[in-house]
Design an enzyme around this catalytic site. Structure first.
Site, PDB file in Angstrom:
ATOM      1  N   ARG A 248       6.585 -62.820  61.303  1.00  0.00           N
ATOM      2  CA  ARG A 248       5.165 -63.143  61.392  1.00  0.00           C
ATOM      3  C   ARG A 248       4.836 -64.086  60.248  1.00  0.00           C
ATOM      4  NH1 ARG A 248       5.268 -61.768  65.906  1.00  0.00           N
ATOM      5  NH2 ARG A 248       3.983 -60.228  66.989  1.00  0.00           N
ATOM      6  N   GLU A 277      -1.916 -69.211  63.089  1.00  0.00           N
ATOM      7  CA  GLU A 277      -1.530 -69.963  64.295  1.00  0.00           C
ATOM      8  C   GLU A 277      -2.736 -70.281  65.173  1.00  0.00           C
ATOM      9  OE1 GLU A 277       1.552 -67.600  66.100  1.00  0.00           O
ATOM     10  OE2 GLU A 277       2.783 -67.716  64.317  1.00  0.00           O
ATOM     11  N   HIS A 295       6.017 -70.598  67.746  1.00  0.00           N
ATOM     12  CA  HIS A 295       6.108 -69.149  68.057  1.00  0.00           C
ATOM     13  C   HIS A 295       6.764 -68.926  69.430  1.00  0.00           C
ATOM     14  CE1 HIS A 295       4.131 -65.048  67.003  1.00  0.00           C
ATOM     15  NE2 HIS A 295       5.267 -64.871  67.681  1.00  0.00           N
TER      16      HIS A 295
HETATM   17  C1  GLV Z   1       6.410 -62.007  69.400  1.00  0.00           C
HETATM   18  O1  GLV Z   1       6.158 -62.524  68.366  1.00  0.00           O
HETATM   19  C2  GLV Z   1       6.426 -60.598  69.592  1.00  0.00           C
HETATM   20  O2  GLV Z   1       5.996 -59.850  68.708  1.00  0.00           O
HETATM   21  O3  GLV Z   1       6.877 -60.163  70.655  1.00  0.00           O
END
Ligand code: GLV
Length: 335
Positions: A248, A277, A295
């Site tokens: 993250r 983001e 991401h």
């Molecule tokens: C993506 O970032 C997830 O947490 O699945």
């Protein structure tokens, strides 16, 4: 039977799906529920979320939906938030638990796909693949030279992993093929059998930072992992090291990282996640030694499809009074 209410047989439950998912998940949900769904990628602002949640027993959400304590306090009659993600930092789980709302996620199914991508980023940064691609596309390749786009070896080097959960382990397993030494740190040390199987060495963060050629992050976002990597940690890394983040964004202090990359404190970074983001620190966008992705670590067709179905199955289980396969706040369910 769980502590959560079960659906009276005569009632057809209502489900809100906050934004576009793979259509199989919608088809499945429609076999037993009324589904409030628009195939749009816009997402719902907090007020809209509360309004559209009215009369719904389940919400299939995504990591861009923010379920703050305030939003959760305004949800009436919702039994489950089924997040299409393994991470659930977009949901105030404590607030959900206190309102007896089940929170579910989509673990396991994305582990290998995410580990593949962490490696893709690591390799791209080490071997300057994005720079090479841009070099060719912009017509700059005139001749072969001895040090054209020279990068850093991966094989035989030291990999440092923060977080030895499912994804950290899958990343470590791949490192064996590259003959790497693997250091790791986690708040809980892994079982000795796992350390032996994967050839892992548990170590303190300072040593991991100082000795690793590649540092990769696989921790959840918690108060204790926020800004895990800041200016001080970057200074402890080798000037030749590369940082990879597929966890993250807020786990890394983005401004400190941009500064460290521009001053050569570390050699490179490969990032799939960002603090705010889709905003990316403008300085990062200017750097050749930062490989950046929007991401997408779990974004293979198969995995994203499975994640959507898995969230739908979690929602269905709660609505049918069954223990959902991927319950995060186990306290809401008493057998
Ligand atoms: C993506 O970032 C997830 O947490 O699945």
């Amino acid at each position: 039977m769980g502590q959560l209410p079960s659906v009276p047989r005569v009632m057809k439950p209502s489900i809100l799906v906050t934004k576009r998912v793979y259509s199989e998940a919608i088809e499945y949900l429609k076999t037993f529920a009324e589904v409030d769904y628009e195939a749009t990628d816009d997402g719902l602002a907090p007020q809209e979320l509360v309004e559209r949640a009215r009369g719904k027993q389940a919400i299939v959400s995504q990591l861009t939906d923010t379920f703050s304590a305030e939003v959760i306090s305004r949800l009436e009659g919702v039994w489950v938030l089924a997040n299409v993600a393994v991470g659930f930092d977009n949901i105030d789980v404590g607030a959900a638990t206190s309102r007896r709302i089940a929170v579910t996620n989509t673990p396991d199914v994305l582990t290998e796909t995410t580990a593949d991508f962490a490696w893709a980023l690591l390799m791209a940064a080490a071997r300057r693949i994005v720079e090479a691609h841009q070099f060719l596309h912009s017509g700059q390749w005139r001749r072969w030279t001895i040090d054209l786009l020279v990068g850093r070896d991966v094989h035989g080097r030291t990999l440092g992993i923060f977080g030895m959960g499912r994804i950290g382990q899958a990343v470590a397993r791949r490192a064996r093929g590259f003959g790497m030494r693997v250091l790791y740190h986690d708040s809980v040390r892994a079982a000795e059998s796992l350390e032996r199987e994967l050839g892992l060495e548990f170590t303190a963060p300072d040593r991991l930072l100082a000795e690793s050629d590649f540092v990769t992050l696989h921790v959840p976002l918690l108060d204790s992992t926020r800004k895990l990597i800041g200016a001080a940690e970057l200074r402890k890394m080798k000037p030749t090291a590369i940082l990879v983040n597929t966890s993250r964004g807020p786990v890394v202090d983005e401004a400190a990282l941009a500064d460290a990359l521009s001053r050569g404190v570390i050699a490179g970074a490969a990032l799939d996640v960002f603090e705010s983001e889709p905003h990316v620190h403008p300085k990062l966008l200017e750097l050749d030694n930062a490989v950046l992705a929007p991401h997408i670590a779990s974004a293979s067709v198969d995995t994203r499809r499975r994640m959507c179905l898995m969230a739908a199955e979690n929602a269905a289980a709660v609505l049918e009074g069954r223990h959902p396969p991927n319950l995060v706040n186990t306290e809401v369910w008493q057998s």
